[in-house]
Scaffold this active site. Sequence first.
Site, PDB file in Angstrom:
ATOM      1  N   LEU A 155       0.739  -1.163  -0.066  1.00 17.14           N
ATOM      2  CA  LEU A 155      -0.045  -0.117   0.241  1.00 17.14           C
ATOM      3  C   LEU A 155       0.942   1.350   0.075  1.00 17.14           C
ATOM      4  O   LEU A 155       0.459   2.292  -0.511  1.00 17.14           O
ATOM      5  CB  LEU A 155      -1.019  -0.025   1.270  1.00 17.14           C
ATOM      6  CG  LEU A 155      -2.154  -0.967   1.167  1.00 17.14           C
ATOM      7  CD1 LEU A 155      -2.981  -0.945   2.492  1.00 17.14           C
ATOM      8  CD2 LEU A 155      -3.041  -0.800  -0.056  1.00 17.14           C
ATOM      9  N   THR A 209      10.085   6.883   1.725  1.00 17.90           N
ATOM     10  CA  THR A 209      10.947   6.282   2.758  1.00 17.90           C
ATOM     11  C   THR A 209      10.808   4.601   2.740  1.00 17.90           C
ATOM     12  O   THR A 209       9.819   4.049   2.451  1.00 17.90           O
ATOM     13  CB  THR A 209      10.660   6.755   4.186  1.00 17.90           C
ATOM     14  OG1 THR A 209       9.478   6.077   4.551  1.00 17.90           O
ATOM     15  CG2 THR A 209      10.576   8.156   4.008  1.00 17.90           C
ATOM     16  N   ASP A 255      14.253   4.001   9.509  1.00 19.53           N
ATOM     17  CA  ASP A 255      13.554   3.222  10.408  1.00 19.53           C
ATOM     18  C   ASP A 255      12.690   3.844  11.318  1.00 19.53           C
ATOM     19  O   ASP A 255      13.101   4.693  12.158  1.00 19.53           O
ATOM     20  CB  ASP A 255      14.643   2.416  11.268  1.00 19.53           C
ATOM     21  CG  ASP A 255      14.405   1.737  12.345  1.00 19.53           C
ATOM     22  OD1 ASP A 255      13.127   1.536  12.623  1.00 19.53           O
ATOM     23  OD2 ASP A 255      15.182   0.946  12.931  1.00 19.53           O
ATOM     24  N   ASN A 301       2.349   4.573   7.479  1.00 15.06           N
ATOM     25  CA  ASN A 301       1.846   3.409   6.793  1.00 15.06           C
ATOM     26  C   ASN A 301       2.907   2.126   7.116  1.00 15.06           C
ATOM     27  O   ASN A 301       2.208   1.105   7.026  1.00 15.06           O
ATOM     28  CB  ASN A 301       1.932   3.659   5.167  1.00 15.06           C
ATOM     29  CG  ASN A 301       1.927   2.157   4.358  1.00 15.06           C
ATOM     30  OD1 ASN A 301       0.884   1.492   4.391  1.00 15.06           O
ATOM     31  ND2 ASN A 301       3.258   1.721   3.828  1.00 15.06           N
ATOM     32  N   LYS A 322       4.969  12.770  16.273  1.00 14.94           N
ATOM     33  CA  LYS A 322       5.626  13.769  17.023  1.00 14.94           C
ATOM     34  C   LYS A 322       6.715  14.563  16.234  1.00 14.94           C
ATOM     35  O   LYS A 322       6.777  15.529  16.533  1.00 14.94           O
ATOM     36  CB  LYS A 322       6.196  13.100  18.215  1.00 14.94           C
ATOM     37  CG  LYS A 322       5.103  12.795  19.303  1.00 14.94           C
ATOM     38  CD  LYS A 322       5.578  11.906  20.476  1.00 14.94           C
ATOM     39  CE  LYS A 322       6.659  12.883  21.170  1.00 14.94           C
ATOM     40  NZ  LYS A 322       5.933  14.139  21.785  1.00 14.94           N
ATOM     41  N   SER A 333      -4.019   1.889  10.205  1.00 18.88           N
ATOM     42  CA  SER A 333      -4.285   1.015  11.010  1.00 18.88           C
ATOM     43  C   SER A 333      -4.561  -0.241  10.520  1.00 18.88           C
ATOM     44  O   SER A 333      -3.988  -0.644   9.468  1.00 18.88           O
ATOM     45  CB  SER A 333      -5.578   1.383  11.873  1.00 18.88           C
ATOM     46  OG  SER A 333      -5.854   0.525  12.963  1.00 18.88           O
ATOM     47  N   TYR A 358       0.280  -7.736  16.353  1.00 15.59           N
ATOM     48  CA  TYR A 358      -0.362  -6.681  15.419  1.00 15.59           C
ATOM     49  C   TYR A 358      -1.375  -5.920  15.975  1.00 15.59           C
ATOM     50  O   TYR A 358      -1.707  -4.942  15.841  1.00 15.59           O
ATOM     51  CB  TYR A 358      -0.474  -7.491  14.420  1.00 15.59           C
ATOM     52  CG  TYR A 358      -1.046  -6.426  12.977  1.00 15.59           C
ATOM     53  CD1 TYR A 358       0.116  -5.968  12.423  1.00 15.59           C
ATOM     54  CD2 TYR A 358      -2.257  -6.622  12.630  1.00 15.59           C
ATOM     55  CE1 TYR A 358      -0.356  -5.163  11.062  1.00 15.59           C
ATOM     56  CE2 TYR A 358      -2.586  -5.690  11.289  1.00 15.59           C
ATOM     57  CZ  TYR A 358      -1.913  -4.996  10.940  1.00 15.59           C
ATOM     58  OH  TYR A 358      -2.041  -4.434   9.576  1.00 15.59           O
ATOM     59  N   LYS A 407      -2.207  -1.973  16.696  1.00 17.82           N
ATOM     60  CA  LYS A 407      -3.244  -1.245  15.925  1.00 17.82           C
ATOM     61  C   LYS A 407      -4.278  -0.615  16.703  1.00 17.82           C
ATOM     62  O   LYS A 407      -4.811   0.575  16.439  1.00 17.82           O
ATOM     63  CB  LYS A 407      -3.640  -2.057  14.841  1.00 17.82           C
ATOM     64  CG  LYS A 407      -2.669  -2.413  13.690  1.00 17.82           C
ATOM     65  CD  LYS A 407      -1.965  -1.194  12.816  1.00 17.82           C
ATOM     66  CE  LYS A 407      -1.369  -1.653  11.864  1.00 17.82           C
ATOM     67  NZ  LYS A 407      -0.592  -0.510  11.106  1.00 17.82           N
ATOM     68  N   THR A 424      -1.286  -7.219  -1.703  1.00 20.81           N
ATOM     69  CA  THR A 424      -0.064  -7.012  -1.473  1.00 20.81           C
ATOM     70  C   THR A 424       1.028  -7.810  -1.090  1.00 20.81           C
ATOM     71  O   THR A 424       0.312  -9.182  -0.783  1.00 20.81           O
ATOM     72  CB  THR A 424       0.081  -5.581  -0.465  1.00 20.81           C
ATOM     73  OG1 THR A 424      -0.414  -6.092   0.530  1.00 20.81           O
ATOM     74  CG2 THR A 424      -0.970  -4.715  -1.022  1.00 20.81           C
TER      75      THR A 424
END
Length: 279
Positions: free
Chosen positions: A14, A32, A56, A83, A116, A134, A148, A152, A183
């Site tokens: 995604l 990234t 990272d 993401n 942040k 999410s 996971y 989330k 994906t």
Amino acid sequence: MSQIWFITGCSRGLGRAFAVAALESGHCVTVTARNVNEVADFRQKYGDRVLPLSLDVTNESQAKDAVQSTIKTFGRLDVLVNNAGYGNVAPIEDTSLEEFRAQIETNLFGVIILTKAALPHFRERRSGHFFQVSSIAARIGPIGRAPYAAAKWGVEGFSETLAKEVAPFGVKVTIVEPGGFRTDFAGASTSLREGRPEYEETVGKTVRFQREYNGKQPGDPARAAAALLRLAAERDPPLRIVLGSDAYNAAEKNDLTKIELARKWKDVSISADFPKVGE
């Protein structure tokens, strides 16, 4: 109007679809990935409208530097898409605390760290849009994905609070809950372990389904990206949206079940209050 986007996890899935859609729509994008070589092709195709960076998401200093590099390169930042993430499948009993921490670090703290890093810029400009990717797993607690799901669910609580705090500044927050998309998320990027025999009919069944389901998910990444672009252009975007028919159906069923359960036990819930005067 052209926007400046920052998207994490662009090497595949995604994240890559989001980046392609934004660039094809004329926006500038910081793409990234942990290994910047995996996103080098964006620069080759889209030129100076792309800033490829190694990131990272669990590294606070890298996150701050990446956001500042984006602002320095493009002059501002308009949209941050959190993401990057992954989710392995295994029974809770057979998942080490180290594995729990690793998944929560990436899926939850990665979101917190990047949010942040961008937040002061959004607050000062009194504009900006956070897309917190999410999962439908944040509603239904899927078997085999406890780390996971825990992460989330944390993203959703964090993001709901964030939305209330930044609304006076004109900053928007949208929680995105994808279902199954075609994906690599359910393929080579995911570790699938049935665990001990006692979990054969729960986690084992989930693992077998996941292997069979991979490549047959109803979700189209390109259409998910188109939906994100539409929301980014909205003056009043939703706080939360599910993506994909399977996610919508699961969310609706789950939410209705929760409402029914709450009503069934309402008398027990309200019985915990101090008695009203005269009772």
